[in-house]
Design a protein around this motif. Sequence first.
Motif, mmCIF file in Angstrom:
data_model
loop_
_atom_site.group_PDB
_atom_site.id
_atom_site.type_symbol
_atom_site.label_atom_id
_atom_site.label_comp_id
_atom_site.label_asym_id
_atom_site.label_seq_id
_atom_site.Cartn_x
_atom_site.Cartn_y
_atom_site.Cartn_z
ATOM 1 N N TRP A 252 0.870 -1.109 -0.140
ATOM 2 C CA TRP A 252 -0.159 -0.034 0.056
ATOM 3 C C TRP A 252 0.844 1.141 0.120
ATOM 4 C CZ3 TRP A 252 0.405 3.581 3.870
ATOM 5 C CH2 TRP A 252 1.096 3.429 4.976
ATOM 6 N N LEU A 253 2.117 1.218 0.736
ATOM 7 C CA LEU A 253 2.865 2.403 0.895
ATOM 8 C C LEU A 253 3.487 2.672 -0.507
ATOM 9 C CD1 LEU A 253 4.137 4.655 2.214
ATOM 10 C CD2 LEU A 253 5.741 3.011 3.275
ATOM 11 N N GLY A 254 4.027 1.320 -1.353
ATOM 12 C CA GLY A 254 4.666 1.520 -2.555
ATOM 13 C C GLY A 254 3.774 2.067 -3.490
ATOM 14 N N ILE A 255 2.395 1.792 -3.570
ATOM 15 C CA ILE A 255 1.333 2.338 -4.409
ATOM 16 C C ILE A 255 1.166 4.004 -4.023
ATOM 17 C CG2 ILE A 255 -1.043 2.204 -4.907
ATOM 18 C CD1 ILE A 255 -0.936 -0.800 -4.698
ATOM 19 N N LEU A 256 1.000 4.072 -2.864
ATOM 20 C CA LEU A 256 1.093 5.350 -2.588
ATOM 21 C C LEU A 256 2.264 6.290 -3.120
ATOM 22 C CD1 LEU A 256 -0.356 7.963 -1.012
ATOM 23 C CD2 LEU A 256 0.806 7.217 1.046
ATOM 24 N N LEU A 257 3.371 5.832 -2.989
ATOM 25 C CA LEU A 257 4.637 6.518 -3.454
ATOM 26 C C LEU A 257 4.678 6.688 -4.891
ATOM 27 C CD1 LEU A 257 7.188 4.987 -0.825
ATOM 28 C CD2 LEU A 257 6.287 7.483 -0.749
ATOM 29 N N PHE A 258 4.077 5.755 -5.519
ATOM 30 C CA PHE A 258 4.161 5.813 -6.931
ATOM 31 C C PHE A 258 3.156 6.868 -7.466
ATOM 32 C CE2 PHE A 258 6.166 1.819 -7.824
ATOM 33 C CZ PHE A 258 7.241 2.085 -8.745
ATOM 34 N N ARG A 259 1.951 6.923 -6.595
ATOM 35 C CA ARG A 259 1.075 8.217 -6.862
ATOM 36 C C ARG A 259 1.806 9.569 -6.815
ATOM 37 N NH1 ARG A 259 -3.792 5.653 -7.938
ATOM 38 N NH2 ARG A 259 -4.262 3.847 -6.698
ATOM 39 N N LEU A 260 2.551 9.728 -5.622
ATOM 40 C CA LEU A 260 3.107 10.918 -5.093
ATOM 41 C C LEU A 260 4.316 11.269 -6.309
ATOM 42 C CD1 LEU A 260 3.679 10.574 -1.382
ATOM 43 C CD2 LEU A 260 1.722 12.016 -2.768
ATOM 44 N N LEU A 261 4.716 10.220 -6.833
ATOM 45 C CA LEU A 261 5.907 10.321 -7.791
ATOM 46 C C LEU A 261 5.118 10.909 -8.959
ATOM 47 C CD1 LEU A 261 8.771 10.275 -9.313
ATOM 48 C CD2 LEU A 261 8.220 7.778 -9.518
ATOM 49 N N HIS A 262 4.156 10.473 -9.382
ATOM 50 C CA HIS A 262 3.353 10.582 -10.584
ATOM 51 C C HIS A 262 2.677 12.005 -10.682
ATOM 52 C CE1 HIS A 262 3.299 6.208 -12.120
ATOM 53 N NE2 HIS A 262 4.675 6.816 -11.923
ATOM 54 N N LEU A 263 2.315 12.432 -9.403
ATOM 55 C CA LEU A 263 1.848 13.715 -9.283
ATOM 56 C C LEU A 263 2.629 14.800 -9.326
ATOM 57 C CD1 LEU A 263 -0.605 15.508 -8.219
ATOM 58 C CD2 LEU A 263 -0.127 15.011 -5.983
#
Length: 379
Positions: A67-78
């Motif tokens: 879940w944290l990996g997915i969140l970090l990818f979202r932040l990166l792409h944002l």
Amino acid sequence: FSLDVNAYLTQGWMVLGGHDPYVMTLGEPQLPGITVGADWVETTSVYPAGALLIFAAVFWASGGLPWLGILLFRLLHLACLLVVAWAVKRIAPRVGVPVNTALWAGIATPLLILQWIGGLHNDAVLVALIALAVLVATRGGWSGLLLGGALIGASLTIKQSGAAAGLGIVALAWAASPGRDWWRLAGRAVAAGAVAVGGFVGVSLGSGLGFGWNKPTAGNPLAVMSDSPLSWIIQVIKLLALDAWVAPAQRILTLVAGVMVLGAWAWLVVRFGPRPGEPGRPWIVLLGGLLAFAVLGPALQPWYFTWVAPFVALAFPSLRWQRVWLSATIVIVVTSSAQVSFGLPVLVLVTWWLWHHIDGRSVDVLAGRPGYDVSATTD
């Protein structure tokens, strides 16, 4: 919106653990809570070294928590979305397009939000690098040209499709400071290409990962259903249970796709490319090169349209083209969210209908845009 992020996290685990993502298949690790898409379980990585290093950094930062990996990818792409917005905001005045028009049409679109933030496709990183390359190229001079080439080289380490923007970057840099002879034009093209290739090779070899993405074991885009007619041929072969024909057909169709893309690029350069003392139409070369790779390649996915989405208003600011792009965006977003198969024919037909409907009613796509007189524009 996509299982691709699970493949990213799995490859990040491989790199951190000292495993070769170009040898180990994506289905081998079987990490808890991370399920790789069925089409890629028996394949090795298709991504160049830069992407793999990013995957490893995100997996490390997440501590292996899905879940944290997915969140970090979202932040990166944002963050990538914000980088593209920053670049577009600075490019718009250089090409005479109101900033609000460029931002509303190219950035505040559900196409980018759904595919980059929702689908977590790493095309966000790719386009951020291309946007920065466009920004520096439009300032002209050798510095803009070479820095643009370096950024294209960096984009190549994320996805191979970054090469499709190379000709456009040269054309934009030439338009900003055109020379007087063919030798100067050829020299600039070679210089930018050398910097791009050098950066790509340097990262690939310096990381120790090399070029294993080109192995036969890597996932083939033709293996899955997409809007590319070439992929439909493979699906028909599978449907007829002609398993022995699949691999040869994929090799042949990959070659066919490559020839078509190269042919389209050659036509774009001859038809719209720069000339000694003439800028040509560099935006058409840029967007046409990217669309040729997307549409004529072995796969066509909805997120491939995000390669050009931020730049359409900059390249075609006329009201008619904005209506065409608005219509296309609506169809792409709806068909991709609804998982409509064979979306390409739907896209063509419905875009045509929407465009005529909007055009016939003289609807201003972006009403109230400063510095834009709708009544004075017919095309």
